[in-house]
Design a protein around this motif. Structure first.
Motif: not given
Length: 474
Positions: A85-104
């Protein structure tokens, strides 16, 4: 690891003749897709039909980005597009406090919907085969949970991170049991797990574990030349007793590369002196802030060393969907003009393996993802380690403290601080233009040779791959 001579060496033509097919199921993240594709090539070369399964966009991603060989030209390699099914994948946040790719995370959780179409594929293949061998990502357990219920199917778990990192997390989770002085010496000084993952991903991992109790064995993208001690420690914990360390999966020599349209960076490298260029790339999931990009650029410039710098944001769940909110990471205005002739900025997907394999490259500034580590070891290039998240801090420890073929550019305890241009510049000079860096290059070259020699004679990780092929075509 079970012993056994290769069926191919004993005269059998391969899995196709004994009714065996292999089905691959990777996690839809670049580092996982890539390893599974390389493994598919190696198994297909044994005459065994290999079926690489996943959503259409992720199969396209894997085949579009691979370098050194053409996956569409391998006769025994087939691709199966599974509906998701289609999933909403937000853009990565370069200013996030963690570098983990939450967008995935949305696409990771969406993989639960692959269970039904994947099971249908396996059942369809099993009708006219003696055996269907499923090799699944360790993080896709919930998709393959039905495989052991099929009478002629076997399930194998593939671990996409180093044996060192795999065991270190297990060791901590099980109360730090006695492992002997050699292993304890490094395990007792591991980087903190804090900052490696986010709670949602830790929960995702826990959801996969129960489905591996019925697996038939484990595969590792590693080999004894790199981490024998930790491969053995993992093996002692195996419930099945079957484990194969079959790495490196990537090509260790590019002399047979089929690429005819060379990337522009390779043409520039042709004009540089041996071991004089630093390659800078932080993989497929990292997004640096504008401020950190500025500091990195200044550090590279002030180091006085030559470099190729890949500047790009981390992947979204669909790498082909730019989206209106997509950010394009950029170097400061006028930067490329100032470094012209000494530095090259690359914004698209770069042929990393070929760049690392070029004789002009003398160092690699890396996030220490396991693909990048294995490629750097294979090509004999030392690393300036700048880990960002997940397994990377511990891979960095393996590179710098165990293998001793790199320097630590960033202290993990200071991971939330911006790394300054002075630190970066001094690290670059240390790696590329110092006696210490030259010693690391010598060590990296020795490790590279230790991988290539056994592969050339069918030993090392390739010997264990032959053993695995013999096992599944028995």
């Amino acid at each position: 690891m079970p012993n056994g001579s290769s069926i191919l060496e004993n005269g059998t033509k391969g899995g196709a003749d004994v009714g065996v097919v292999v089905v691959m199921l990777p996690l839809p993240a670049q580092g996982h897709l890539n390893q599974f594709l390389h493994l598919s090539r190696l198994i297909a070369a044994h005459g065994i039909p290999v079926h690489y399964a996943g959503a259409a966009t992720h199969i396209r991603q894997a085949t579009h980005r691979v370098h050194g060989w053409d996956p569409l030209a391998v006769p025994n390699l087939h691709f199966h597009h599974l509906s998701m099914p289609h999933f909403q994948s937000p853009p990565p946040n370069p200013d996030a406090s963690t570098k983990f790719p939450t967008q995935l995370m949305p696409v990771f959780f969406a993989t639960s919907h692959l269970r039904r179409p994947f099971n249908a594929l396996i059942r369809n293949l099993s009708v006219d085969q003696k055996r269907v061998v499923v090799i699944s990502d360790s993080l896709m357990g919930w998709v393959v949970q039905d495989v052991p219920s099929l009478q002629n199917a076997e399930l194998y778990r593939f671990r996409c991170i180093s044996a060192f990192t795999t065991y270190s997390f297990h060791w901590e989770r099980t109360g730090k049991p006695d492992v002997g002085p050699e292993a304890a010496g490094v395990l007792n000084h591991m980087p903190s797990p804090e900052g490696c993952f986010i709670p949602e991903f830790e929960e995702f991992i826990k959801m996969q574990r129960p489905f591996w109790d019925a697996s038939s064995g484990d595969l590792l993208n590693s080999c004894r030349e790199i981490e024998a001690l930790f491969i053995d420690l993992i093996g002692k914990e195996s419930k099945t007793g079957f484990q194969w360390a079959i790495g490196p999966l990537n090509p260790v020599s590019l002399t047979d590369s089929i690429n005819t349209n060379r990337h522009k960076s390779l043409e520039w490298l042709d004009r540089q002196e041996k071991d004089s260029v630093l390659f800078v790339s932080f993989g497929s999931t990292t997004s640096l802030s504008n401020e950190q990009i500025t500091e990195l650029g200044a550090g590279l410039e002030e180091s006085g060393q030559k470099f190729i710098w890949v500047v790009r944001d981390g992947d979204r769940g669909d790498v082909f969907d730019d989206g209106e909110a997509a950010r394009r990471a950029e170097v400061p205005e006028g930067y490329e003009e100032r470094v012209r002739g000494r530095g090259v900025v690359v914004r698209e997907w770069a042929p990393q393996l070929e760049i690392l394999g070029h004789p002009s490259v003398g160092g690699f500034m890396s996030h220490c993802g396991w693909n990048s580590c294995m490629e750097s070891i294979s090509m004999g290039v030392p690393i300036a380690a700048w880990p960002m998240h997940s397994d990377q801090p511990r891979n960095a420890t393996l590179i710098t403290e165990v293998l001793k073929m790199g320097i630590s550019l960033v202290d993990w305890a200071r991971r939330n601080e911006r790394v300054g241009r002075r630190e970066i510049g001094e690290g670059v000079k240390k790696l590329i233009a110092s006696a210490e860096g030259e010693e690391m290059r010598r060590r990296a070259a020795e490790l590279s040779q230790s991988l290539k020699e056994p592969i050339a004679v069918g030993g090392g990780g390739r010997n264990e791959l032959e053993s695995f092929v013999a096992h599944i075509t028995r």
